[in-house]
Design an enzyme around this catalytic site. Structure first.
Site, PDB file in Angstrom:
ATOM      1  N   SER A   1      87.832  59.478  87.148  1.00  0.00           N
ATOM      2  CA  SER A   1      88.297  60.603  86.452  1.00  0.00           C
ATOM      3  C   SER A   1      89.693  60.166  85.773  1.00  0.00           C
ATOM      4  CB  SER A   1      88.498  61.635  87.558  1.00  0.00           C
ATOM      5  OG  SER A   1      89.333  62.716  87.140  1.00  0.00           O
TER       6      SER A   1
ATOM      7  N   TYR B   1      92.355  65.051  94.648  1.00  0.00           N
ATOM      8  CA  TYR B   1      91.030  64.702  94.204  1.00  0.00           C
ATOM      9  C   TYR B   1      91.433  63.285  93.146  1.00  0.00           C
ATOM     10  CZ  TYR B   1      87.732  64.446  90.046  1.00  0.00           C
ATOM     11  OH  TYR B   1      86.905  64.190  89.302  1.00  0.00           O
TER      12      TYR B   1
ATOM     13  N   LYS C   1      80.864  76.312  88.087  1.00  0.00           N
ATOM     14  CA  LYS C   1      81.917  75.485  88.699  1.00  0.00           C
ATOM     15  C   LYS C   1      83.135  76.267  88.708  1.00  0.00           C
ATOM     16  CE  LYS C   1      83.145  71.872  86.689  1.00  0.00           C
ATOM     17  NZ  LYS C   1      83.136  70.763  87.760  1.00  0.00           N
TER      18      LYS C   1
END
Length: 321
Positions: free
Chosen positions: A113, A139, A177
């Protein structure tokens, strides 16, 4: 056989579609659908089985002729506060899949990411030392931890191993999402309901309201990268995946209005206090490393991608407009 984790989710289900489009149907979809509506992303796909993510590691030894694992499954909410869950789900689970691919000498392509870059003060260069990065949320840190684990491997390597640092991905099948869906999806729904779109005001004097910049990348381009990697299994490494362009949220929303043949109507609202110290004002992928592998395709510009997404997917999938 190809295993796609997160195969009922956003990027994973689009990857299943891409595989189907080239005639590949020998696919295992792995996910945790539970009581969500993600099953809707599977309805028009061809695959041989669905496996709950909690059962995959147990079932792996029984699978025959696995060619690759495309690991798109993760807890991807940047607001997730349970770090123990992030550790087990995003780090330890991914390690287990890596070890399987190393043992079988098959391809392992996984989602890293751009959140690993933190506030971007060190830049967005995928050639930099990843140990220097300081993510802003759990995250991003969980993703960095796996990238670091790979970096310090000395023995166990799959035949091909590729980590992809996705920037701001948008496109079809992101519908489930929630708050993590793109501003195009949320903006489209706001236009349906009110005729206007709300954007955060800037809390940084260097950026105008709506002038916060992101590298917005279309999910179809993401799938093209993964498909090319499957066809070029001599390529391994950690790569950025973005357009290499930074554009504003105001541009993004304007493109959404234009795709609907409407004039932009934007209201600027205060940014929530809890986001202000963790908000990224600028991201832009450095793309030289991927192109140096011989990757031959260019990424669509924002206006073209938004137009395709709105007109060929959102309008057709949400017919109340």
């Amino acid at each position: 056989m190809i295993i796609v984790t997160g195969g009922a989710g956003f990027i994973g289900s689009c990857m299943v579609r891409t595989l189907n489009d080239v005639g590949y149907n020998d696919i295992i979809i792995v996910d945790n659908i539970s009581e969500t509506d993600k099953w809707m992303n599977m309805r028009n796909k061809r695959y041989i089985d669905y496996v709950h993510k909690s059962k995959l590691l147990h079932k792996l030894p029984a699978f025959q002729n696995v060619e690759a694992i495309i690991h798109m499954g993760a807890q991807s909410a940047t607001t997730e506060r349970n770090f123990d869950y992030l550790w087990e789900n995003n780090l330890e689970y991914t390690k287990a899949l890596w070890r399987y691919c190393a043992k079988k000498q098959i391809s392992f392509i996984y989602a890293s990411s751009a959140a690993t870059y933190g506030d971007g003060s060190l830049g967005f260069d995928d050639n930099m030392d990843i140990d220097q990065l300081r993510p802003l949320n759990g995250y991003g840190y969980s993703k960095q931890l796996f990238d670091q684990w790979v970096k310090h491997q000395s023995q166990e390597f799959p035949a091909q191993f590729v980590g992809l640092k996705f920037f701001n991905v948008y496109g079809p099948n992101e519908y489930f999402k929630g708050s993590m869906a793109s501003m195009i999806f949320h903006g489209f729904r706001q236009i349906q309901e009110t005729g206007k779109v709300k954007l955060y005001k800037s809390c940084n004097p260097n950026y105008a309201d709506g002038g916060q910049l992101r590298d917005f990348v279309y999910v179809k381009d993401i799938c093209s990268v993964i498909m090319w990697l499957l066809q070029h299994r001599d390529v391994s490494g950690l790569f950025n995946v973005g357009t290499g362009r930074a554009q504003s949220f105001a541009e993004l929303v304007t493109a959404t209005f234009h795709a609907l043949h409407l004039e932009p109507q934007i209201d600027y609202i205060d940014m929530p206090e809890k986001l202000r110290n963790k908000y990224q004002y600028y991201t832009k992928a450095e793309m030289d490393k991927l192109y140096a592998t011989g990757y031959p395709y260019h990424f669509v510009d924002l206006e073209t991608g938004v137009c395709d997404y709105v007109q060929n997917h959102l309008v057709k999938d949400f017919l109340i407009y």
